[in-house]
Write a protein that holds these residues in place. Structure first.
Motif, PDB file in Angstrom:
ATOM      1  N   VAL A  99       0.833  -1.198   0.000  1.00  0.00           N
ATOM      2  CA  VAL A  99       0.000   0.000   0.000  1.00  0.00           C
ATOM      3  C   VAL A  99       0.873   1.256   0.000  1.00  0.00           C
ATOM      4  CG1 VAL A  99      -1.698   1.339   1.303  1.00  0.00           C
ATOM      5  CG2 VAL A  99      -1.992  -1.130   1.031  1.00  0.00           C
ATOM      6  N   SER A 100       2.001   1.206   0.711  1.00  0.00           N
ATOM      7  CA  SER A 100       2.904   2.366   0.702  1.00  0.00           C
ATOM      8  C   SER A 100       3.490   2.584  -0.688  1.00  0.00           C
ATOM      9  CB  SER A 100       4.022   2.182   1.730  1.00  0.00           C
ATOM     10  OG  SER A 100       4.785   1.030   1.462  1.00  0.00           O
ATOM     11  N   ASP A 101       3.670   1.498  -1.459  1.00  0.00           N
ATOM     12  CA  ASP A 101       4.119   1.648  -2.849  1.00  0.00           C
ATOM     13  C   ASP A 101       3.050   2.339  -3.691  1.00  0.00           C
ATOM     14  OD1 ASP A 101       6.589   0.320  -2.424  1.00  0.00           O
ATOM     15  OD2 ASP A 101       5.619  -1.622  -2.663  1.00  0.00           O
ATOM     16  N   LEU A 102       1.790   1.980  -3.469  1.00  0.00           N
ATOM     17  CA  LEU A 102       0.701   2.644  -4.193  1.00  0.00           C
ATOM     18  C   LEU A 102       0.652   4.126  -3.862  1.00  0.00           C
ATOM     19  CD1 LEU A 102      -2.158   0.003  -3.727  1.00  0.00           C
ATOM     20  CD2 LEU A 102      -1.003   0.566  -5.866  1.00  0.00           C
ATOM     21  N   VAL A 103       0.821   4.457  -2.590  1.00  0.00           N
ATOM     22  CA  VAL A 103       0.800   5.866  -2.173  1.00  0.00           C
ATOM     23  C   VAL A 103       1.938   6.642  -2.835  1.00  0.00           C
ATOM     24  CG1 VAL A 103       1.054   7.424  -0.207  1.00  0.00           C
ATOM     25  CG2 VAL A 103      -0.330   5.353   0.008  1.00  0.00           C
ATOM     26  N   ARG A 104       3.109   6.024  -2.889  1.00  0.00           N
ATOM     27  CA  ARG A 104       4.263   6.693  -3.500  1.00  0.00           C
ATOM     28  C   ARG A 104       4.071   6.890  -5.008  1.00  0.00           C
ATOM     29  NH1 ARG A 104       7.549   3.203  -2.287  1.00  0.00           N
ATOM     30  NH2 ARG A 104       7.654   2.102  -4.283  1.00  0.00           N
ATOM     31  N   GLU A 105       3.559   5.875  -5.690  1.00  0.00           N
ATOM     32  CA  GLU A 105       3.429   5.948  -7.145  1.00  0.00           C
ATOM     33  C   GLU A 105       2.234   6.793  -7.569  1.00  0.00           C
ATOM     34  OE1 GLU A 105       4.938   5.480 -10.742  1.00  0.00           O
ATOM     35  OE2 GLU A 105       5.796   4.282  -9.107  1.00  0.00           O
ATOM     36  N   PHE A 106       1.145   6.760  -6.765  1.00  0.00           N
ATOM     37  CA  PHE A 106      -0.081   7.479  -7.127  1.00  0.00           C
ATOM     38  C   PHE A 106      -0.525   8.350  -5.949  1.00  0.00           C
ATOM     39  CE2 PHE A 106      -0.365   3.195  -9.194  1.00  0.00           C
ATOM     40  CZ  PHE A 106      -0.006   3.625 -10.475  1.00  0.00           C
ATOM     41  N   PRO A 107       0.207   9.415  -5.675  1.00  0.00           N
ATOM     42  CA  PRO A 107      -0.059  10.197  -4.457  1.00  0.00           C
ATOM     43  C   PRO A 107      -1.419  10.891  -4.453  1.00  0.00           C
ATOM     44  CG  PRO A 107       1.559  11.301  -5.860  1.00  0.00           C
ATOM     45  CD  PRO A 107       1.361   9.944  -6.423  1.00  0.00           C
ATOM     46  N   GLN A 108      -2.015  11.108  -5.612  1.00  0.00           N
ATOM     47  CA  GLN A 108      -3.300  11.803  -5.659  1.00  0.00           C
ATOM     48  C   GLN A 108      -4.488  10.856  -5.520  1.00  0.00           C
ATOM     49  OE1 GLN A 108      -3.098  15.097  -5.566  1.00  0.00           O
ATOM     50  NE2 GLN A 108      -0.880  14.780  -5.676  1.00  0.00           N
ATOM     51  N   ALA A 109      -4.264   9.567  -5.599  1.00  0.00           N
ATOM     52  CA  ALA A 109      -5.368   8.614  -5.564  1.00  0.00           C
ATOM     53  C   ALA A 109      -5.929   8.464  -4.148  1.00  0.00           C
ATOM     54  CB  ALA A 109      -4.909   7.254  -6.081  1.00  0.00           C
ATOM     55  N   GLN A 110      -7.237   8.273  -4.070  1.00  0.00           N
ATOM     56  CA  GLN A 110      -7.880   7.924  -2.806  1.00  0.00           C
ATOM     57  C   GLN A 110      -7.862   6.399  -2.671  1.00  0.00           C
ATOM     58  OE1 GLN A 110     -11.549  10.291  -1.832  1.00  0.00           O
ATOM     59  NE2 GLN A 110     -11.396  10.885  -3.989  1.00  0.00           N
ATOM     60  N   ILE A 111      -7.331   5.911  -1.567  1.00  0.00           N
ATOM     61  CA  ILE A 111      -7.159   4.474  -1.391  1.00  0.00           C
ATOM     62  C   ILE A 111      -8.166   3.940  -0.385  1.00  0.00           C
ATOM     63  CG2 ILE A 111      -5.570   2.659  -0.648  1.00  0.00           C
ATOM     64  CD1 ILE A 111      -3.291   4.298  -1.726  1.00  0.00           C
ATOM     65  N   LEU A 112      -8.930   2.933  -0.817  1.00  0.00           N
ATOM     66  CA  LEU A 112      -9.909   2.278   0.037  1.00  0.00           C
ATOM     67  C   LEU A 112      -9.451   0.838   0.270  1.00  0.00           C
ATOM     68  CD1 LEU A 112     -13.152   3.385  -1.859  1.00  0.00           C
ATOM     69  CD2 LEU A 112     -12.137   4.465   0.149  1.00  0.00           C
ATOM     70  N   ILE A 113      -9.381   0.434   1.517  1.00  0.00           N
ATOM     71  CA  ILE A 113      -8.998  -0.937   1.842  1.00  0.00           C
ATOM     72  C   ILE A 113     -10.234  -1.641   2.387  1.00  0.00           C
ATOM     73  CG2 ILE A 113      -7.439  -2.412   3.161  1.00  0.00           C
ATOM     74  CD1 ILE A 113      -5.492  -0.066   3.265  1.00  0.00           C
ATOM     75  N   THR A 114     -10.710  -2.603   1.624  1.00  0.00           N
ATOM     76  CA  THR A 114     -11.935  -3.317   1.976  1.00  0.00           C
ATOM     77  C   THR A 114     -11.628  -4.815   2.006  1.00  0.00           C
ATOM     78  OG1 THR A 114     -12.645  -3.530  -0.328  1.00  0.00           O
ATOM     79  CG2 THR A 114     -13.300  -1.525   0.843  1.00  0.00           C
ATOM     80  N   GLY A 115     -12.647  -5.619   2.153  1.00  0.00           N
ATOM     81  CA  GLY A 115     -12.385  -7.047   2.156  1.00  0.00           C
ATOM     82  C   GLY A 115     -13.639  -7.873   2.234  1.00  0.00           C
ATOM     83  N   VAL A 116     -13.450  -9.181   2.081  1.00  0.00           N
ATOM     84  CA  VAL A 116     -14.565 -10.128   2.094  1.00  0.00           C
ATOM     85  C   VAL A 116     -14.470 -11.082   3.281  1.00  0.00           C
ATOM     86  CG1 VAL A 116     -14.875 -10.049  -0.400  1.00  0.00           C
ATOM     87  CG2 VAL A 116     -13.271 -11.672   0.585  1.00  0.00           C
ATOM     88  N   GLU A 117     -13.459 -10.925   4.111  1.00  0.00           N
ATOM     89  CA  GLU A 117     -13.264 -11.859   5.222  1.00  0.00           C
ATOM     90  C   GLU A 117     -14.036 -11.429   6.468  1.00  0.00           C
ATOM     91  OE1 GLU A 117      -9.127 -12.528   6.038  1.00  0.00           O
ATOM     92  OE2 GLU A 117      -8.594 -12.392   3.920  1.00  0.00           O
ATOM     93  N   ASP A 118     -14.404 -12.410   7.273  1.00  0.00           N
ATOM     94  CA  ASP A 118     -14.909 -12.143   8.615  1.00  0.00           C
ATOM     95  C   ASP A 118     -13.875 -12.693   9.602  1.00  0.00           C
ATOM     96  OD1 ASP A 118     -16.659 -14.826   9.987  1.00  0.00           O
ATOM     97  OD2 ASP A 118     -15.560 -14.973   8.108  1.00  0.00           O
ATOM     98  N   PRO A 119     -14.018 -12.437  10.897  1.00  0.00           N
ATOM     99  CA  PRO A 119     -12.961 -12.839  11.836  1.00  0.00           C
ATOM    100  C   PRO A 119     -12.720 -14.345  11.946  1.00  0.00           C
ATOM    101  CG  PRO A 119     -14.303 -11.100  12.795  1.00  0.00           C
ATOM    102  CD  PRO A 119     -15.007 -11.542  11.559  1.00  0.00           C
ATOM    103  N   HIS A 120     -13.619 -15.154  11.395  1.00  0.00           N
ATOM    104  CA  HIS A 120     -13.447 -16.604  11.480  1.00  0.00           C
ATOM    105  C   HIS A 120     -12.949 -17.206  10.163  1.00  0.00           C
ATOM    106  CE1 HIS A 120     -15.140 -16.991  15.496  1.00  0.00           C
ATOM    107  NE2 HIS A 120     -16.091 -16.141  15.140  1.00  0.00           N
TER     108      HIS A 120
END
Length: 465
Positions: free
Chosen positions: A409-430
């Motif tokens: 994710v830090s690589d994405l921030v460095r390469e695309f500093p203007q982009a809004q980054i959303l971190i989502t997922g499909v997992e639950d705690p189990h």
């Protein structure tokens, strides 16, 4: 009287109807043992990439779908194959980059699996199999959302969509930064969705707003030039195992909290989370106490942790009355969000060198870094994602910190500093990602797919972004 559905309602209906097909495709992906670690059959990773590329082609939306790899910096190697698909935005609409990964963790001891790890099996509302949750479900959430949008709108939408399905995330993303540099124009986007995280529980969605960083390294501890008889010299000569035990124990205090000067703590509030929930989700037996101090989630989200994840030493089976000359361990440290992983590693190395018992020789190798991440939640993309999750799950999303790391994710921030980054997922705690009996909660997958489809529809309706 016929009631015409709104565009968003039509996309939602199409997304829900498409879940069975998405799960069938997910099952086919799970059957491919796409482990990118050294020593595994990398032809399977290529086969997995080809399967994902075929799914992307099948949506009919992309201007281009290719399978590519990149050089691993500092070596003569190439990284594992990734799928890159692009569709240009039109009429001033934004572009969204959808990320997931198609490689998986090794299965470990197959005897610990209730069903074969690469034979997808449904029971008790869950789909079991290696990669069923992490992260082939992320791949299919993207595909299902795109299918729903195109079923309703055909090709008559203006949103730009780029798809990046990586092939070596579990193996360390060694060529990731180079891949970004090589394909920057194709990957550039206004919004980036990283579908590789989790949710608060099986019913409550989450937007991941913080990630811990990581510093991982191998430590070799040497006290002798060669092995010696423990009866002849024990009590006068330090063996490497004793030195290792004494040295490693200095990294924690009596409560199990990290005791390394220079490892920082982030000051941030955390929501209520009980010890009972921790025991249930982590599998902590009744007689074993948690470690650390302060709120449980602050220990996981905002404080450092140190784990010895591997050790090379004589096995129990091969044990003899011998003083071991050297021992090697792998140390994995999670770093509080906001601290540089390089600074944290420097603190760890200084701590260990200063405390080497009996003058033991220390060697540090295979050092790997990944910085943590704090999401800027003020942007319009986060607001649109929250609204889409609320509509899909019927429950307002929560802001989630994650104790794990997604270093790229830090690589994405460095390469695309203007982009809004959303971190989502499909997992639950189990979900038990990385563990035996990994599984996907089917209702959570359905909600996640619908939420992403609604997000795509909202972004396509957003002019002048």
């Amino acid at each position: 009287m016929t009631v015409e559905l709104s565009r968003a309602d039509a996309v939602r209906t199409a997304a829900e109807a498409g879940v069975p097909a998405a799960l069938a495709d997910l099952g086919r992906l799970v059957r491919i043992p796409s482990v990118a670690f050294p020593g595994f059959d990398h032809a399977e990773v290529r086969r997995s990439a080809e399967a994902v590329a075929a799914l992307a082609e099948g949506t009919g939306v992309f201007d281009s779908v290719v399978i590519r790899d990149a050089a691993v910096p500092g070596t003569d190697e190439r990284g594992m194959p990734a799928v890159l698909a692009t569709r240009a935005a039109r009429n001033g609409r934004p572009t969204i980059l959808l990320y997931a990964h198609h490689d998986v963790q090794p299965v470990g001891d197959e005897a610990l699996w209730d069903t074969p790890p690469f034979e997808p099996t449904v029971r008790d509302g869950r789909l079991y199999g290696r990669g069923a949750a992490d992260d082939k479900a992320g791949v299919m959430a993207h595909m299902g959302a795109i299918r729903a949008l195109t079923e309703v709108l055909g090709d008559d939408f203006d949103l730009g969509i780029n798809l990046f399905i990586e092939g070596e995330e579990e193996a360390g993303s060694r060529s990731f930064a180079q891949f970004l540099a090589d394909n920057a124009d194709a990957l550039r986007a206004d919004v980036i969705v990283v579908a590789d995280s989790g949710n608060w529980d099986a019913r409550t969605p989450a937007v991941t707003v913080s990630l811990r960083g990581n510093a991982r390294f191998t430590l070799r501890i040497r006290t002798l030039e060669h092995a010696s008889h423990s009866g002849m010299f024990g009590g006068a000569v330090p063996d490497a195992m004793m030195a290792a035990v004494k040295l490693l124990g200095t990294m924690w205090d009596d409560d199990g909290a990290v005791a390394v000067d220079g490892l920082l703590v982030r000051d941030a509030d955390t929501p209520p989370y009980s010890e009972e929930t921790l025991r249930d989700e982590a599998g902590l037996p009744a007689g074993v106490s948690p470690i650390g101090r302060d709120s449980i989630l602050s220990r996981i989200w905002n404080k450092p942790s140190i784990t010895v994840t591997g050790i090379d030493a004589p096995s129990v089976r091969n044990a003899s009355n011998t003083l071991s000359p050297e021992v090697s361990v792998v140390i994995s440290a999670r770093i509080a969000p906001g601290q540089s992983a390089h600074d944290a590693y420097a603190a760890l190395e200084a701590h260990l060198r200063a405390r080497a018992p009996f003058g033991a020789e220390l060697e540090f190798t295979d050092v790997d870094f990944g910085d943590g991440f704090l999401v800027d939640t003020s942007g319009w993309a986060v607001a649109d994602a929250r609204a889409a999750m609320d509509a899909a799950y019927g429950v307002a999303p929560v802001d989630l910190g994650v104790g794990g790391s997604i270093p790229f994710v830090s690589d994405l921030v460095r390469e695309f500093p203007q982009a809004q980054i959303l971190i989502t997922g499909v997992e639950d705690p189990h979900a038990r990602a990385h563990s035996p009996n990994e599984s996907l909660h089917l209702d959570t997958f359905r909600h996640a797919l619908v939420a992403e489809a609604l997000l795509l529809e909202r972004l396509d309706a957003r002019a002048g972004a």
